[in-house]
Design a protein around this motif. Structure first.
Motif, PDB file in Angstrom:
ATOM      1  N   LEU A 139       0.829  -1.204   0.000  1.00  0.00           N
ATOM      2  CA  LEU A 139       0.000   0.000   0.000  1.00  0.00           C
ATOM      3  C   LEU A 139       0.867   1.259   0.000  1.00  0.00           C
ATOM      4  N   ALA A 140       1.924   1.248   0.805  1.00  0.00           N
ATOM      5  CA  ALA A 140       2.815   2.404   0.849  1.00  0.00           C
ATOM      6  C   ALA A 140       3.477   2.638  -0.502  1.00  0.00           C
ATOM      7  N   ARG A 141       3.868   1.546  -1.168  1.00  0.00           N
ATOM      8  CA  ARG A 141       4.503   1.675  -2.477  1.00  0.00           C
ATOM      9  C   ARG A 141       3.532   2.211  -3.515  1.00  0.00           C
ATOM     10  N   ALA A 142       2.286   1.723  -3.488  1.00  0.00           N
ATOM     11  CA  ALA A 142       1.285   2.205  -4.437  1.00  0.00           C
ATOM     12  C   ALA A 142       1.008   3.690  -4.231  1.00  0.00           C
ATOM     13  N   ARG A 143       0.980   4.119  -2.962  1.00  0.00           N
ATOM     14  CA  ARG A 143       0.775   5.548  -2.689  1.00  0.00           C
ATOM     15  C   ARG A 143       1.963   6.372  -3.171  1.00  0.00           C
ATOM     16  N   ALA A 144       3.171   5.847  -2.939  1.00  0.00           N
ATOM     17  CA  ALA A 144       4.376   6.603  -3.270  1.00  0.00           C
ATOM     18  C   ALA A 144       4.507   6.841  -4.767  1.00  0.00           C
ATOM     19  N   VAL A 145       4.179   5.831  -5.563  1.00  0.00           N
ATOM     20  CA  VAL A 145       4.338   5.969  -7.017  1.00  0.00           C
ATOM     21  C   VAL A 145       3.065   6.432  -7.684  1.00  0.00           C
ATOM     22  N   GLY A 146       1.958   6.456  -6.930  1.00  0.00           N
ATOM     23  CA  GLY A 146       0.686   6.898  -7.500  1.00  0.00           C
ATOM     24  C   GLY A 146       0.186   6.006  -8.606  1.00  0.00           C
ATOM     25  N   ALA A 147       0.408   4.714  -8.475  1.00  0.00           N
ATOM     26  CA  ALA A 147       0.033   3.770  -9.530  1.00  0.00           C
ATOM     27  C   ALA A 147      -0.735   2.602  -8.934  1.00  0.00           C
ATOM     28  N   PRO A 148      -1.568   1.944  -9.744  1.00  0.00           N
ATOM     29  CA  PRO A 148      -2.318   0.777  -9.251  1.00  0.00           C
ATOM     30  C   PRO A 148      -1.389  -0.376  -8.898  1.00  0.00           C
TER      31      PRO A 148
ATOM     32  N   GLN B 245      -7.032  -5.760  -6.147  1.00  0.00           N
ATOM     33  CA  GLN B 245      -6.672  -4.648  -7.021  1.00  0.00           C
ATOM     34  C   GLN B 245      -6.731  -3.377  -6.176  1.00  0.00           C
ATOM     35  N   ILE B 246      -5.614  -2.666  -6.106  1.00  0.00           N
ATOM     36  CA  ILE B 246      -5.491  -1.498  -5.234  1.00  0.00           C
ATOM     37  C   ILE B 246      -5.026  -0.324  -6.078  1.00  0.00           C
ATOM     38  N   ALA B 247      -5.677   0.822  -5.919  1.00  0.00           N
ATOM     39  CA  ALA B 247      -5.293   1.989  -6.714  1.00  0.00           C
ATOM     40  C   ALA B 247      -5.540   3.265  -5.920  1.00  0.00           C
ATOM     41  N   PRO B 248      -4.662   4.266  -6.056  1.00  0.00           N
ATOM     42  CA  PRO B 248      -4.906   5.575  -5.432  1.00  0.00           C
ATOM     43  C   PRO B 248      -6.130   6.227  -6.072  1.00  0.00           C
ATOM     44  N   ILE B 249      -6.866   6.979  -5.266  1.00  0.00           N
ATOM     45  CA  ILE B 249      -8.065   7.637  -5.783  1.00  0.00           C
ATOM     46  C   ILE B 249      -8.188   9.003  -5.140  1.00  0.00           C
ATOM     47  N   ASP B 250      -8.698   9.970  -5.895  1.00  0.00           N
ATOM     48  CA  ASP B 250      -8.893  11.327  -5.397  1.00  0.00           C
ATOM     49  C   ASP B 250     -10.339  11.480  -4.958  1.00  0.00           C
ATOM     50  N   ILE B 251     -10.580  11.777  -3.675  1.00  0.00           N
ATOM     51  CA  ILE B 251     -11.951  11.995  -3.222  1.00  0.00           C
ATOM     52  C   ILE B 251     -12.066  13.371  -2.599  1.00  0.00           C
ATOM     53  N   ASP B 252     -13.114  14.054  -2.955  1.00  0.00           N
ATOM     54  CA  ASP B 252     -13.426  15.365  -2.378  1.00  0.00           C
ATOM     55  C   ASP B 252     -12.237  16.313  -2.460  1.00  0.00           C
TER      56      ASP B 252
ATOM     57  N   ALA C  86      -4.780  10.725  -0.955  1.00  0.00           N
ATOM     58  CA  ALA C  86      -5.584  10.788   0.258  1.00  0.00           C
ATOM     59  C   ALA C  86      -6.283   9.467   0.549  1.00  0.00           C
ATOM     60  N   ALA C  87      -6.535   8.669  -0.447  1.00  0.00           N
ATOM     61  CA  ALA C  87      -7.280   7.430  -0.230  1.00  0.00           C
ATOM     62  C   ALA C  87      -6.864   6.379  -1.240  1.00  0.00           C
ATOM     63  N   MET C  88      -7.157   5.118  -0.885  1.00  0.00           N
ATOM     64  CA  MET C  88      -6.881   3.998  -1.782  1.00  0.00           C
ATOM     65  C   MET C  88      -8.159   3.206  -1.978  1.00  0.00           C
ATOM     66  N   LEU C  89      -8.401   2.813  -3.213  1.00  0.00           N
ATOM     67  CA  LEU C  89      -9.535   1.949  -3.523  1.00  0.00           C
ATOM     68  C   LEU C  89      -9.033   0.520  -3.619  1.00  0.00           C
ATOM     69  N   MET C  90      -9.652  -0.374  -2.857  1.00  0.00           N
ATOM     70  CA  MET C  90      -9.282  -1.790  -2.890  1.00  0.00           C
ATOM     71  C   MET C  90     -10.470  -2.621  -3.345  1.00  0.00           C
TER      72      MET C  90
END
Length: 362
Positions: free
Chosen positions: A62-71, A92-99, A105-109
């Motif tokens: 999760l930290a790696r996905a956030r750091a690179v901004g990639a699924p 399947q985990i991906a960064p997502i922009d909410i509000d 700020a958030a991850m969709l799993m």
């Protein structure tokens, strides 16, 4: 979110969780409510490690996905939830922009179960089909070993009456017969594994012993690097059995290396969120992690899902019992073994429980 987002969210056919930067649930969809056996209101605010029990930690992923901004895609992971035994899933985990809170700020799993039946216990001997195969193998091993001893004795007596040239043939008979006898001994020992004698164990003492014996023998041409967390608390394990598992993993890594040798990394760390969900629905914490990492060619993809089954091997002359025995030993100690492999990097991870006063009291 847009006006149509709630409809899309509710229509998703697979469990979906929206996680904040602390991996707490911001929202779950109806499919996730059924999977977790929890309402959206009850799940909101809970950490991912409280909602799901995984056979491999996700914190770093999760930290790696956030750091690179990639699924990120995680295949073949056992996921336990809702008081049920784990099921095999893909994530399947991906960064997502909410509000407008920012891209990280958030991850969709998304949780995609690969089968409806419960994922069985890791102990390969616990499965009905495996029990039958192991029982048959034990019986054959016992029946073959008796006449094999006679063949070895007869060949040794015969060699005493032969010349030097002919003795090469009897030596070959004796050598190959002893090799078969050793293989049959492995089959018998797999089926008659003694119960573990668990106690407080400093895993670094066991790692040092495993490394030393490997460098003096089968891994003499390898470079073995130690990356230990010196603050690691005591584990609850059988030190001799743990040593046996580590020696097997080191031997496999050495045999998979290129002819000129390779590099093995022995690593220890503490990860609070790792838990093992049992059939009764209780989550046992397994925070102590040992990793054996090699730079070999990797596990063939077609073997990954069955690598810890008896008689499954990726080597031409492998018995297929080493990793199955390792899985059985780890399961017997309340631990877990997992593998993550790609060409050039294979990681075997052992997860162990802490030595607590409750465990020591029996």
């Amino acid at each position: 979110m847009t006006a149509g987002a709630p409809d899309i969210w509710g229509a998703l056919p697979v469990p979906a969780l929206l996680l904040d930067t602390q991996d707490r649930a911001l929202r779950i969809n109806p499919a996730a409510e059924g999977f977790l056996n929890a309402s959206a209101r009850a799940a909101t605010g809970q950490r991912l490690s409280e909602l799901l029990h995984l056979d491999a930690p996700l914190d770093a992923a999760l930290a790696r996905a956030r750091a690179v901004g990639a699924p990120l895609f995680v295949a073949d992971i056992a996921v336990g939830a809702g008081g049920r035994a784990p099921v095999q899933c893909s994530l399947q985990i991906a960064p997502i922009d909410i509000d407008a809170a920012g891209p990280d700020a958030a991850m969709l799993m998304l949780i995609i179960p690969s089968e409806l039946a419960g994922y069985p216990a890791q102990d390969p001997s616990a499965r009905p089909g495996a029990r039958s195969a192991i029982g048959m193998a034990e019986m054959l091993a016992h029946e073959i070993k008796n006449p094999l001893a006679g063949i070895i004795g007869a060949a040794q007596l015969l060699s005493m009456t032969l010349g030097e040239e002919d003795r090469e043939l009897t030596d070959l008979i004796v050598g190959e017969s002893r090799r078969i006898d050793a293989l049959l001994g492995q089959v018998e020992s797999f089926g008659n594994l003694a119960p573990p004698r668990c106690r407080r164990v400093n895993v670094h003492d066991v790692l040092v012993r495993a490394r030393r014996s490997a460098l003096l023998g089968f891994a003499a041409d390898m470079r073995i690097i130690e990356e230990y967390d010196p603050s690691l608390p005591y584990a609850w394990a059988d030190p001799d059995m743990l040593l046996q598992v580590l020696q097997n993993l080191l031997k496999n890594a050495a045999e998979a290396a290129a002819p000129e040798g390779g590099t093995i990394i022995l690593r220890s760390c503490f990860e609070q969120g790792v838990r093992l969900r049992g059939d009764g629905g209780t989550g046992a914490p397994l925070p102590l992690q040992i990793e054996v990492i090699d730079d070999g060619p990797g596990v063939p993809p077609e073997l990954t899902s069955s690598l810890f089954e008896p008689f499954v091997s990726g080597r031409e002359n492998g018995t297929g019992l080493g990793l199955a025995l390792a899985a059985r030993i780890m399961a017997g100690q309340g631990g877990w073994i997992a593998v993550n492999s790609r060409p050039g990097r294979t990681v075997f991870r052992l997860s162990l429980p802490l030595a607590t006063s409750k465990l020591e009291a029996g």
